[in-house]
Design a protein around this motif. Structure first.
Motif, short mmCIF file in Angstrom:
data_model
loop_
_atom_site.label_atom_id
_atom_site.label_comp_id
_atom_site.label_asym_id
_atom_site.label_seq_id
_atom_site.Cartn_x
_atom_site.Cartn_y
_atom_site.Cartn_z
N GLN A 253 0.83 -1.21 0.00
CA GLN A 253 0.00 0.00 0.00
C GLN A 253 0.86 1.26 0.00
O GLN A 253 0.59 2.21 -0.76
N LEU A 254 1.90 1.27 0.80
CA LEU A 254 2.77 2.45 0.86
C LEU A 254 3.49 2.69 -0.47
O LEU A 254 3.68 3.83 -0.89
N LEU A 255 3.88 1.62 -1.15
CA LEU A 255 4.53 1.78 -2.45
C LEU A 255 3.55 2.33 -3.48
O LEU A 255 3.92 3.18 -4.32
N HIS A 256 2.31 1.89 -3.43
CA HIS A 256 1.31 2.44 -4.35
C HIS A 256 1.01 3.90 -4.03
O HIS A 256 0.58 4.66 -4.92
N GLU A 257 1.25 4.29 -2.79
CA GLU A 257 1.08 5.70 -2.42
C GLU A 257 2.29 6.54 -2.81
O GLU A 257 2.28 7.77 -2.63
N GLY A 258 3.34 5.88 -3.31
CA GLY A 258 4.54 6.59 -3.73
C GLY A 258 5.38 7.11 -2.59
O GLY A 258 6.11 8.10 -2.74
N ARG A 259 5.35 6.41 -1.44
CA ARG A 259 6.04 6.91 -0.25
C ARG A 259 7.56 6.75 -0.31
O ARG A 259 8.28 7.53 0.30
N PHE A 260 8.06 5.76 -1.00
CA PHE A 260 9.50 5.54 -1.16
C PHE A 260 9.70 4.53 -2.28
O PHE A 260 8.74 4.07 -2.89
N ARG A 261 10.96 4.20 -2.57
CA ARG A 261 11.27 3.20 -3.59
C ARG A 261 11.55 1.86 -2.93
O ARG A 261 11.89 1.79 -1.75
N ALA A 262 11.47 0.79 -3.71
CA ALA A 262 11.74 -0.52 -3.14
C ALA A 262 12.29 -1.47 -4.19
O ALA A 262 12.01 -1.33 -5.39
N VAL A 263 13.09 -2.41 -3.72
CA VAL A 263 13.49 -3.57 -4.52
C VAL A 263 13.14 -4.79 -3.69
O VAL A 263 13.39 -4.84 -2.48
N ILE A 264 12.55 -5.79 -4.33
CA ILE A 264 12.00 -6.94 -3.59
C ILE A 264 12.35 -8.23 -4.32
O ILE A 264 12.08 -8.37 -5.51
N ASP A 265 12.97 -9.16 -3.59
CA ASP A 265 13.31 -10.46 -4.16
C ASP A 265 12.55 -11.62 -3.50
O ASP A 265 12.63 -12.74 -3.97
N VAL A 266 11.84 -11.34 -2.40
CA VAL A 266 11.14 -12.40 -1.66
C VAL A 266 9.71 -11.98 -1.38
O VAL A 266 9.43 -10.80 -1.15
#
Length: 299
Positions: A253-266
């Motif tokens: 939800q926070l990523l869809h709100e554009g709160r910060f960037r992320a990289v996810i492998d799991v």
């Protein structure tokens, strides 16, 4: 010869053994099963009485008492078996060694983690996608929201085996290292060149945050919305170890709100459902749990 129950599924035999090592294993041991598919219960039941060692991605064989000659459990899943499935006190009393393959995966996972973070910080994938859509921006116009890793503050959540592999890769960037690990002392972190800080300070002040903590009962979903909201808007949040430690719905939800960037492998479910909203999260680089499964390097 000692008997070994070799039951690596979900791992594949060729992923964890070279041809030479597998030949050596057969030369010194009576290998039971040794196939990519999971061993049938009948095979396991027949192997229990004589098994000297079990090679498997987790402990899934019930009571240890039914393995009277067991001396070693070698997990190939990437983490020690959960205390919910394996009686460690029994292992200690009966001198059964519990060994993990995690250190072997550390260097390749660290390399992937660093690569994904640089991708997010420099917007490499975003820039590629813009280019393929004829929307590229050249020179400084294309770097309005990017940053380099040099001289930045980098936070490590978990300063164990994965961090040990990652730290040498970070040092050429002359980063300021801070860490949070309730199982490590401030003196130990200092010996690794890492300043011990609170979780809240790490999240609020770091330009890059690597989540390297191994799962435990205590840290399930401890990175929830309240904690994640502390992250700076330009920062990169790298989820590398296990999704267990993050409230994944809050993160999505926070990523869809554009709160910060992320990289996810799991991810909490693998394979991930096709309609999971993380697939469309902006400013997010996704990888299908590939960081530690490089053919040739993991054998």
């Amino acid at each position: 010869m000692p008997s070994i129950l070799l039951d690596p599924s979900f791992r594949r035999m060729e992923e964890i053994f070279s041809d030479e090592d597998l030949e050596r294993l057969h030369d010194c041991c009576d290998v039971v099963w040794g196939k990519n598919e999971r061993a049938p219960q009948a095979v396991v039941d027949e192997a229990k009485a004589d098994a000297f060692a079990v090679v498997a991605p987790s402990w899934r064989y019930g009571e240890l008492e039914s393995f009277p000659n067991l001396k070693a459990i070698l997990e190939v899943g990437g983490r020690h078996p959960s205390v919910d499935t394996l009686d460690y006190a029994y292992c200690h009393r009966h001198r059964i060694r519990v060994l993990s393959c995690a250190p072997a995966f550390g260097p390749m996972v660290a390399e992937m983690a660093l690569g994904m973070v640089i991708d997010a910080a420099r917007e490499i994938t975003l820039g590629h996608n813009a280019f393929t859509n004829a929307q590229e921006a050249y020179l400084w116009h294309g770097n309005q929201s990017t940053f380099t890793l040099y001289n930045k503050r980098v936070g490590l959540i978990g300063v164990g085996g994965l961090a040990n592999s990652l730290l040498p890769l970070l040092r050429p960037f002359d980063v300021e290292l801070v860490g949070y690990d309730p199982w490590r002392t401030a003196a130990f972190l200092a010996s690794q060149g890492v300043k011990c800080v609170t979780l809240e300070e790490l999240l609020a002040s770091s330009d890059v945050i690597f989540v390297l903590a191994i799962p435990s009962r205590e840290n399930k979903a401890f990175l929830n919305r309240q904690k994640l909201e502390l992250i700076q808007s330009h920062a990169v949040f790298a989820l590398i170890s296990r999704s267990h430690v993050v409230d994944f719905d809050d993160l999505t939800q926070l990523l869809h709100e554009g709160r910060f960037r992320a990289v996810i492998d799991v991810f909490p479910t693998e394979p991930l459902p096709e309609d999971h909203p993380i697939r469309t999260a902006p400013n997010t680089v996704l990888s299908a749990h590939r960081a530690g499964s490089v053919i040739g390097d993991s054998t």
